[in-house]
Design a protein around this motif. Structure first.
Motif, PDB file in Angstrom:
ATOM      1  N   VAL A   1      -7.765 -16.230   9.654  1.00 15.21           N
ATOM      2  CA  VAL A   1      -7.859 -15.074  10.546  1.00 15.21           C
ATOM      3  C   VAL A   1      -8.961 -14.171  10.002  1.00 15.21           C
ATOM      4  N   ASN A   2      -9.889 -13.754  10.863  1.00 17.38           N
ATOM      5  CA  ASN A   2     -10.969 -12.849  10.456  1.00 17.38           C
ATOM      6  C   ASN A   2     -10.446 -11.420  10.470  1.00 17.38           C
ATOM      7  N   ILE A   3     -10.680 -10.699   9.381  1.00 17.54           N
ATOM      8  CA  ILE A   3     -10.222  -9.324   9.240  1.00 17.54           C
ATOM      9  C   ILE A   3     -11.446  -8.481   8.910  1.00 17.54           C
ATOM     10  N   VAL A   4     -11.754  -7.501   9.781  1.00 17.75           N
ATOM     11  CA  VAL A   4     -12.990  -6.733   9.650  1.00 17.75           C
ATOM     12  C   VAL A   4     -12.687  -5.241   9.765  1.00 17.75           C
TER      13      VAL A   4
ATOM     14  N   GLN B   1     -10.370  -4.675   0.779  1.00 19.47           N
ATOM     15  CA  GLN B   1     -10.723  -3.441   0.087  1.00 19.47           C
ATOM     16  C   GLN B   1     -11.390  -2.494   1.092  1.00 19.47           C
ATOM     17  N   LEU B   2     -10.943  -1.234   1.118  1.00 17.56           N
ATOM     18  CA  LEU B   2     -11.475  -0.228   2.034  1.00 17.56           C
ATOM     19  C   LEU B   2     -11.960   0.988   1.256  1.00 17.56           C
ATOM     20  N   THR B   3     -12.721   1.831   1.925  1.00 19.23           N
ATOM     21  CA  THR B   3     -13.116   3.102   1.351  1.00 19.23           C
ATOM     22  C   THR B   3     -11.956   4.078   1.544  1.00 19.23           C
ATOM     23  N   ALA B   4     -11.542   4.717   0.462  1.00 12.81           N
ATOM     24  CA  ALA B   4     -10.414   5.644   0.520  1.00 12.81           C
ATOM     25  C   ALA B   4     -10.838   6.974   1.145  1.00 12.81           C
ATOM     26  N   GLU B   5      -9.838   7.695   1.637  1.00 13.13           N
ATOM     27  CA  GLU B   5     -10.009   9.051   2.168  1.00 13.13           C
ATOM     28  C   GLU B   5     -10.896   9.108   3.416  1.00 13.13           C
ATOM     29  N   THR B   6     -11.065   8.002   4.128  1.00  9.89           N
ATOM     30  CA  THR B   6     -11.822   7.979   5.384  1.00  9.89           C
ATOM     31  C   THR B   6     -11.016   7.233   6.434  1.00  9.89           C
ATOM     32  N   LYS B   7     -11.315   7.499   7.715  1.00 13.89           N
ATOM     33  CA  LYS B   7     -10.634   6.781   8.799  1.00 13.89           C
ATOM     34  C   LYS B   7     -11.177   5.359   8.853  1.00 13.89           C
ATOM     35  N   ASN B   8     -10.271   4.395   8.862  1.00 13.16           N
ATOM     36  CA  ASN B   8     -10.643   2.985   8.929  1.00 13.16           C
ATOM     37  C   ASN B   8      -9.999   2.350  10.157  1.00 13.16           C
ATOM     38  N   THR B   9     -10.753   1.501  10.825  1.00 10.20           N
ATOM     39  CA  THR B   9     -10.225   0.686  11.915  1.00 10.20           C
ATOM     40  C   THR B   9     -10.341  -0.760  11.483  1.00 10.20           C
ATOM     41  N   ILE B  10      -9.217  -1.473  11.482  1.00  8.96           N
ATOM     42  CA  ILE B  10      -9.178  -2.859  11.032  1.00  8.96           C
ATOM     43  C   ILE B  10      -8.861  -3.738  12.225  1.00  8.96           C
TER      44      ILE B  10
ATOM     45  N   LEU C   1      -9.142 -17.412  16.871  1.00  7.77           N
ATOM     46  CA  LEU C   1      -9.304 -18.181  18.096  1.00  7.77           C
ATOM     47  C   LEU C   1      -7.939 -18.587  18.634  1.00  7.77           C
ATOM     48  N   GLY C   2      -7.696 -18.305  19.891  1.00 15.18           N
ATOM     49  CA  GLY C   2      -6.429 -18.662  20.517  1.00 15.18           C
ATOM     50  C   GLY C   2      -5.365 -17.596  20.397  1.00 15.18           C
ATOM     51  N   HIS C   3      -5.703 -16.449  19.786  1.00 12.71           N
ATOM     52  CA  HIS C   3      -4.748 -15.360  19.636  1.00 12.71           C
ATOM     53  C   HIS C   3      -5.391 -14.048  20.080  1.00 12.71           C
ATOM     54  N   LYS C   4      -4.554 -13.117  20.553  1.00 14.85           N
ATOM     55  CA  LYS C   4      -5.052 -11.799  20.927  1.00 14.85           C
ATOM     56  C   LYS C   4      -5.342 -10.992  19.670  1.00 14.85           C
ATOM     57  N   ASN C   5      -6.406 -10.202  19.722  1.00 15.86           N
ATOM     58  CA  ASN C   5      -6.774  -9.364  18.580  1.00 15.86           C
ATOM     59  C   ASN C   5      -5.696  -8.323  18.303  1.00 15.86           C
ATOM     60  N   VAL C   6      -5.525  -8.019  17.030  1.00 15.60           N
ATOM     61  CA  VAL C   6      -4.650  -6.926  16.607  1.00 15.60           C
ATOM     62  C   VAL C   6      -5.552  -5.887  15.964  1.00 15.60           C
ATOM     63  N   VAL C   7      -5.436  -4.632  16.428  1.00 17.83           N
ATOM     64  CA  VAL C   7      -6.298  -3.564  15.919  1.00 17.83           C
ATOM     65  C   VAL C   7      -5.420  -2.473  15.304  1.00 17.83           C
ATOM     66  N   LEU C   8      -5.748  -2.113  14.082  1.00 21.54           N
ATOM     67  CA  LEU C   8      -5.079  -1.031  13.366  1.00 21.54           C
ATOM     68  C   LEU C   8      -6.092   0.098  13.266  1.00 21.54           C
ATOM     69  N   GLU C   9      -5.823   1.219  13.967  1.00 25.84           N
ATOM     70  CA  GLU C   9      -6.807   2.295  14.061  1.00 25.84           C
ATOM     71  C   GLU C   9      -6.407   3.517  13.236  1.00 25.84           C
TER      72      GLU C   9
ATOM     73  N   PRO D   1       0.702  -8.194  10.381  1.00 29.17           N
ATOM     74  CA  PRO D   1       0.624  -8.265  11.844  1.00 29.17           C
ATOM     75  C   PRO D   1       1.149  -9.595  12.387  1.00 29.17           C
ATOM     76  N   VAL D   2       1.688  -9.541  13.611  1.00 26.96           N
ATOM     77  CA  VAL D   2       2.109 -10.740  14.337  1.00 26.96           C
ATOM     78  C   VAL D   2       1.139 -10.897  15.501  1.00 26.96           C
ATOM     79  N   MET D   3       0.418 -12.020  15.513  1.00 23.19           N
ATOM     80  CA  MET D   3      -0.588 -12.255  16.550  1.00 23.19           C
ATOM     81  C   MET D   3       0.024 -13.065  17.681  1.00 23.19           C
ATOM     82  N   LYS D   4      -0.186 -12.603  18.919  1.00 23.43           N
ATOM     83  CA  LYS D   4       0.333 -13.293  20.101  1.00 23.43           C
ATOM     84  C   LYS D   4      -0.682 -14.318  20.584  1.00 23.43           C
TER      85      LYS D   4
END
Length: 160
Positions: A58-61, A78-87, A92-100, A114-117
């Motif tokens: 699964v690609n995680i960006v 790994q993310l930058t701390a203290e900033t808003k991140n959207t992941i 392929l074959g699954h709906k995207n899951v977005v964490l905003e 996450p559970v991908m449909k």
């Protein structure tokens, strides 16, 4: 620990005040880069499908940062701390899951599983004529006679 030897006589001579500040500024800039790089946080977990089976690759960006899940569906990003991140989790074959709007503190590890449909895409259909010619919507075939110098048949795929 990092130690940088600097001759004190060169730093504090009356003739060389400007030259003395350059190494100090350089050292402060280098330490400043290390301090900002140290402000990270991480998100980790396991990506599952609707049947609670781990999904691999699964690609995680998040912005310019990214990773993918291993064969057991596990990931760590790994993310930058203290900033808003959207992941965004995509596969392929699954709906995207977005964490905003995820804001983590320095050195925090946030667990997210996450559970991908399943996302099935159905092709419109294939029409077969009496001559046996197949027409598929969304794909254009260029006749050989129009290609001229090319000898192998080509197909042009139209991306929606």
């Amino acid at each position: 620990m990092l130690a940088i030897p600097v001759p004190l006589s060169a730093l504090f001579s009356e003739n060389n005040v400007l030259a003395a500040t350059k190494p100090i500024i350089a050292i402060l800039l280098i330490f400043g880069m290390f301090i900002t790089q140290g402000q990270t946080a991480s998100v980790a977990g396991t990506v599952l499908d609707q049947n609670s089976v781990p999904i691999s690759n699964v690609n995680i960006v998040s912005g310019t940062l990214g990773t993918s899940t291993d064969t057991n569906g596990y990931y760590i990003l790994q993310l930058t701390a203290e900033t808003k991140n959207t992941i965004t989790f995509s596969h392929l074959g699954h709906k995207n899951v977005v964490l905003e709007n995820l804001i983590l503190t320095t050195n925090e590890t946030f667990e997210f599983n996450p559970v991908m449909k399943t996302d099935a895409i159905q092709v419109a259909g294939v029409d077969v004529t009496a001559t046996g010619r197949k027409n598929i919507e969304g794909i254009t075939t260029i006749p050989q006679r129009l290609l001229g110098k090319y000898r192998e048949p080509m197909q042009v795929w139209k991306i929606f």
